[in-house]
Write a protein that holds these residues in place. Sequence first.
Motif, PDB file in Angstrom:
ATOM      1  N   ALA A  59       5.833  -0.465   7.645  1.00  0.00           N
ATOM      2  CA  ALA A  59       4.643   0.072   8.074  1.00  0.00           C
ATOM      3  C   ALA A  59       5.045   1.625   8.510  1.00  0.00           C
ATOM      4  CB  ALA A  59       4.061  -0.781   9.437  1.00  0.00           C
ATOM      5  N   LEU A  79      -7.802  -5.824   2.178  1.00  0.00           N
ATOM      6  CA  LEU A  79      -6.847  -4.935   2.742  1.00  0.00           C
ATOM      7  C   LEU A  79      -7.100  -3.330   2.897  1.00  0.00           C
ATOM      8  CD1 LEU A  79      -3.909  -6.846   0.843  1.00  0.00           C
ATOM      9  CD2 LEU A  79      -4.251  -6.832   3.294  1.00  0.00           C
ATOM     10  N   ARG A 126       0.857  -1.161   0.033  1.00  0.00           N
ATOM     11  CA  ARG A 126      -0.084  -0.051  -0.129  1.00  0.00           C
ATOM     12  C   ARG A 126       0.894   1.215   0.007  1.00  0.00           C
ATOM     13  NH1 ARG A 126      -4.034   1.005   4.732  1.00  0.00           N
ATOM     14  NH2 ARG A 126      -5.821   0.368   3.407  1.00  0.00           N
ATOM     15  N   LEU A 168       4.882  -8.866   8.014  1.00  0.00           N
ATOM     16  CA  LEU A 168       4.861  -7.440   7.681  1.00  0.00           C
ATOM     17  C   LEU A 168       6.433  -7.006   7.578  1.00  0.00           C
ATOM     18  CD1 LEU A 168       2.923  -4.953   7.778  1.00  0.00           C
ATOM     19  CD2 LEU A 168       3.567  -4.610  10.151  1.00  0.00           C
ATOM     20  N   CYS A 207      -2.408 -13.727   6.539  1.00  0.00           N
ATOM     21  CA  CYS A 207      -1.535 -13.000   6.454  1.00  0.00           C
ATOM     22  C   CYS A 207      -0.211 -13.772   7.518  1.00  0.00           C
ATOM     23  CB  CYS A 207      -1.589 -11.429   7.086  1.00  0.00           C
ATOM     24  SG  CYS A 207      -2.880 -10.901   5.990  1.00  0.00           S
ATOM     25  N   LEU A 262       3.069  -6.274   3.226  1.00  0.00           N
ATOM     26  CA  LEU A 262       2.653  -7.314   3.969  1.00  0.00           C
ATOM     27  C   LEU A 262       2.770  -8.637   3.132  1.00  0.00           C
ATOM     28  CD1 LEU A 262      -0.278  -8.545   3.747  1.00  0.00           C
ATOM     29  CD2 LEU A 262      -0.726  -6.640   5.343  1.00  0.00           C
ATOM     30  N   LEU A 307      -6.341  -3.350   6.681  1.00  0.00           N
ATOM     31  CA  LEU A 307      -4.920  -2.853   6.889  1.00  0.00           C
ATOM     32  C   LEU A 307      -4.927  -1.217   7.438  1.00  0.00           C
ATOM     33  CD1 LEU A 307      -2.001  -3.552   6.595  1.00  0.00           C
ATOM     34  CD2 LEU A 307      -2.042  -2.629   4.116  1.00  0.00           C
ATOM     35  N   ALA A 337      -1.419  -4.361  12.988  1.00  0.00           N
ATOM     36  CA  ALA A 337      -1.643  -3.546  11.781  1.00  0.00           C
ATOM     37  C   ALA A 337      -2.947  -4.240  10.940  1.00  0.00           C
ATOM     38  CB  ALA A 337      -0.417  -3.793  10.906  1.00  0.00           C
ATOM     39  N   LEU A 338      -3.628  -5.088  11.547  1.00  0.00           N
ATOM     40  CA  LEU A 338      -4.652  -5.745  10.858  1.00  0.00           C
ATOM     41  C   LEU A 338      -5.935  -5.622  11.592  1.00  0.00           C
ATOM     42  CD1 LEU A 338      -3.144  -8.828   9.389  1.00  0.00           C
ATOM     43  CD2 LEU A 338      -3.800  -6.754   8.203  1.00  0.00           C
ATOM     44  N   ALA A 360       2.442   0.324   3.704  1.00  0.00           N
ATOM     45  CA  ALA A 360       2.715  -0.939   4.273  1.00  0.00           C
ATOM     46  C   ALA A 360       3.093  -1.784   3.292  1.00  0.00           C
ATOM     47  CB  ALA A 360       1.554  -1.340   5.123  1.00  0.00           C
ATOM     48  N   LEU A 378       2.429  -7.170  12.774  1.00  0.00           N
ATOM     49  CA  LEU A 378       1.509  -7.527  11.947  1.00  0.00           C
ATOM     50  C   LEU A 378       0.111  -7.650  12.613  1.00  0.00           C
ATOM     51  CD1 LEU A 378       0.653  -8.736   9.135  1.00  0.00           C
ATOM     52  CD2 LEU A 378       1.272 -10.852   9.931  1.00  0.00           C
TER      53      LEU A 378
END
Length: 394
Positions: free
Chosen positions: A349, A290, A263, A346, A343, A301, A294, A369-370, A299, A366
Amino acid sequence: MRYVIVAEAYRDLEQVSSRLALTERLAALLAQTPDGLLPTVCYLCQGLIAPEFAGVDLGMAEKLAIRAVATAAGTDAAQVTALVRETGDLGQAAERLLGQLVPEAGGRAASLGVTEVVHTLREIAAAEGAGSQGRKLGLLAGLLTRATPLEARYLLRLVTRNLRLGIGTPTILDALAQVHAGGKAARPVLERGYNICCDLGKVAATLVSGGLAAVEQLRVAPGNPVRVMLAQRLADAGEILARLGGQCAAEYKYDGVRVQAHRTADGTIELFTRRLEEISDQFPDVVELLAAGLGPREAILEGEVVAYDAAAGELRPFGEVMLRRRKHGIDQAIQDVPVGLFCFELLYADGEDLTMLPYPRRRAALEAALTLSPRLRLTTAAEVADPAALDAIF
């Protein structure tokens, strides 16, 4: 820089097989290359005109290339096709035909420049829509009309993705280290630079502009795929734990399509395969997952796209997810084969390169981040320090 210098290097590389001899000949070519053209020549040695992940496709089928040879040689496609059958190689066929022209043409002086060749190949790649095949034909024939027989051999092999030099990126990195970084001791720095950007031209440009220290400062960045790490096999749980310092994380291996999702700051999400193919258009539902789940604005991943029945909580066979690898009928394919993303990594970020952090910290980042959902999941993983426990997880 004349393109014939590159073509002569190609010819010499074809005639040797030892890694040392290949490196030495490549080093000689790179030493002849002006700094500004070094990235371009590195791509050419890879059989490319841009980084692989850029997806530059020349779109030149052999039949169209045969017509271009026929035009340049003043003959018909049937004669070229017959010579291809005889030699087994379109490049050799073109070399022979152009060499058989009147002496003034067969012995023409090399006039093509590297920049001109690559610019024309980019025009070929960019030609789309009505009349594009004729434009591709005209552009390639124009190059071949001016090319020496040797240059024609490799131009044809380049556009038909059949360069066959017997070298890979590691050998090019060896040559770069020898010419521009003081020798083999610099190779690990160059290799890491390539691993985190998948762009040999970028590594070369950074090296000649800022030296080895600048290459050491390269960091992962959204939009530049990172080379995927692959598993190594070991014989038993005890050996695995011994190799990893007595403790490891055991993760399920999901049978799907491994993707690296990027991203960028503008919100664009791109999906790359382990071979650097961009497949966002094939999995727009994963992009949507995502976009919604996300957290970081920027990011990188990694995860596994798996055919997945979320209602039943059931993973489906690998063959089903491969039905999604298509260019047409995507909307129907999404209905026929729903997928989930599991996932496991990562790498970056919001400005922080995580690649040098230990795995537990990356895993924690990770998770943070989700926002998980039935189709956006983490891989199942457990930290273990005992061989029996690791065997039980297997």
